[in-house]
Design an enzyme around this catalytic site. Structure first.
Site, PDB file in Angstrom:
ATOM      1  N   GLU A 145       0.844  -1.249   0.014  1.00 47.74           N
ATOM      2  CA  GLU A 145      -0.015  -0.109  -0.015  1.00 47.74           C
ATOM      3  C   GLU A 145       0.839   1.124  -0.012  1.00 47.74           C
ATOM      4  O   GLU A 145       1.251   1.629   1.057  1.00 47.74           O
ATOM      5  CB  GLU A 145      -0.806   0.092   1.197  1.00 47.74           C
ATOM      6  CG  GLU A 145      -1.815   0.987   1.268  1.00 47.74           C
ATOM      7  CD  GLU A 145      -2.852   1.467   2.474  1.00 47.74           C
ATOM      8  OE1 GLU A 145      -2.527   0.473   3.386  1.00 47.74           O
ATOM      9  OE2 GLU A 145      -3.868   2.255   2.411  1.00 47.74           O
ATOM     10  N   LYS A 174      -2.385  -1.891  -3.106  1.00 46.12           N
ATOM     11  CA  LYS A 174      -3.527  -1.174  -2.458  1.00 46.12           C
ATOM     12  C   LYS A 174      -3.238   0.498  -2.773  1.00 46.12           C
ATOM     13  O   LYS A 174      -2.413   0.869  -1.949  1.00 46.12           O
ATOM     14  CB  LYS A 174      -3.748  -1.490  -1.109  1.00 46.12           C
ATOM     15  CG  LYS A 174      -4.645  -0.291  -0.261  1.00 46.12           C
ATOM     16  CD  LYS A 174      -5.344  -1.163   0.904  1.00 46.12           C
ATOM     17  CE  LYS A 174      -6.103  -0.102   1.841  1.00 46.12           C
ATOM     18  NZ  LYS A 174      -6.806  -0.750   2.710  1.00 46.12           N
TER      19      LYS A 174
HETATM   20  P1  13P Z   1      -9.139   4.539   4.036  1.00 46.31           P
HETATM   21  O1  13P Z   1     -10.180   3.720   3.096  1.00 46.31           O
HETATM   22  O2  13P Z   1      -9.814   4.983   5.145  1.00 46.31           O
HETATM   23  O3  13P Z   1      -8.171   5.215   3.177  1.00 46.31           O
HETATM   24  O4  13P Z   1      -8.368   3.141   4.872  1.00 46.31           O
HETATM   25  C1  13P Z   1      -7.818   2.140   4.195  1.00 46.31           C
HETATM   26  C2  13P Z   1      -6.767   1.857   4.532  1.00 46.31           C
HETATM   27  O5  13P Z   1      -6.430   0.599   5.070  1.00 46.31           O
HETATM   28  C3  13P Z   1      -5.631   2.908   5.087  1.00 46.31           C
HETATM   29  O6  13P Z   1      -4.255   1.931   5.311  1.00 46.31           O
END
Ligand code: 13P
Length: 335
Positions: A177, A219
């Site tokens: 991510e 992500k």
């Molecule tokens: P949000 O969808 O609130 O941005 O959170 C996703 C997430 O896992 C952030 O690390």
């Protein structure tokens, strides 16, 4: 590394147009969300809230996996059943956030690097033994006039790839991510440029560290204008800029891309995902891994009251179903 098992788990997480529920807020972030809502914060309240999310009836029809925080992975239903067992029984896959947060990057004001690599091998083994089958690590990239620096992008890309390789060694599918934040008044074009630079660096590091692309998920953020920009793009503009960026940077060997919501409203996060599915075909599964955009209405409906649990679960299910519809290009705002 069992490449076949990793690829099977990664595919299962994005199969059938389902997505992920990110419910891995650290205790500090959870407290912040509770306080904003006027909800008392305690370990018992966090447990009750997470129980409500996990046990929402029919959640598994739209959600393949749940990302948990360490505390939640060790908690149980009020009847004593471990949360991990409940998740598996419902046909969903338990995952775990393993990073230890974004810390200031030395010598680079305004930038962070995510920590948690020391001792990660042992922590991953313990999480796998506890039933986690995938993991999450978030690197944070801030857009500013002179930001991000090459050093900021490189440090986060390197950490994401080191984490990814350790996960696969332990048999866990890494969710990689790299989040380019929406904070600021930058344009959509500027977000596109920074997101592209970031993803290029991340995939170069993943290759350098030998991370198996078939056994991971990405992500990312969507490509949007900064939250404070007066000119927000249309749904179609956000969708086409995001897809152009992903098509350039993400190899087709990656089985799935699951977006974070990043501060978008629940409705907008669904509408953007839907717009992308109207601009296919796509080489990877494209889905959601939302935190706030799935949880916000549920948290507000719950408000810390046991009497509101059913209403909160319905609010969660409405968002989850809407996002699965978006993955089919069938989302309707009022649905
Ligand atoms: P949000 O969808 O609130 O941005 O959170 C996703 C997430 O896992 C952030 O690390």
């Amino acid at each position: 590394m069992n490449a076949h098992a990793l690829a099977a788990t990664a595919q299962a997480l994005v199969a059938d147009h389902k997505g992920l529920l990110a419910m891995d807020e650290s205790s500090g972030t959870c407290r912040k969300r509770f306080v904003e809502q006027g909800i008392e914060d305690s370990e018992a309240m966090r447990r009750a809230y997470r129980e409500l999310l996990i046990t929402a009836p029919g959640l598994a029809e739209s959600v393949s996996g749940l990302i948990l925080f360490d505390e939640t992975l060790h908690q149980a239903h009020a009847d004593g059943t471990p949360f991990v067992a409940l998740i598996e029984r419902a046909g969903m896959i338990p995952g775990i956030k393993v990073d230890l947060g974004a810390k200031p990057l030395a010598g680079h004001p305004g930038e962070t690097v995510t920590e948690g690599l020391d001792g990660l091998r042992e922590r991953l083994q313990a999480y796998a033994a506890k039933g986690a089958r995938f993991a999450k690590w978030r690197g944070v990239i801030n857009i500013g006039e002179q930001l991000p620096s090459r050093a900021g992008i490189a440090a986060n890309a390197h950490a994401l790839a080191r984490y990814g390789a350790l996960c696969q060694e332990a048999g866990l599918v890494p969710i990689i991510e790299p989040e380019v934040l929406m904070d600021g008044a930058h344009s959509l074009a500027r977000c596109a440029e920074v997101t592209e630079r970031t993803l290029q660096a991340v995939f170069a590091e993943l290759a350098a560290q030998g991370v198996l692309l078939e056994g991971m998920l990405l992500k990312p953020n969507m490509v949007t204008a900064g939250a404070a920009s007066p000119s927000q793009g249309s749904l179609e503009a956000v969708a086409s800029a995001t897809l152009a960026c992903l098509r350039r940077c993400v190899p087709a060997a990656v089985p799935g891309i699951a977006f974070l919501s990043g501060g978008q409203s629940p409705e907008l996060a669904s509408a953007h995902l839907n717009a992308m599915h109207q601009q296919g075909p796509l080489p990877w599964a494209l889905t959601f891994s939302y935190g706030r955009a799935l949880q916000q209405p549920a948290l507000a409906a719950w408000n810390g009251q046991a009497a509101n649990v059913a209403a909160a679960q319905q609010a969660l299910l409405k968002r989850a179903r809407g996002n699965r519809a978006a993955c089919l290009g069938n989302y309707q705002q009022a649905a």
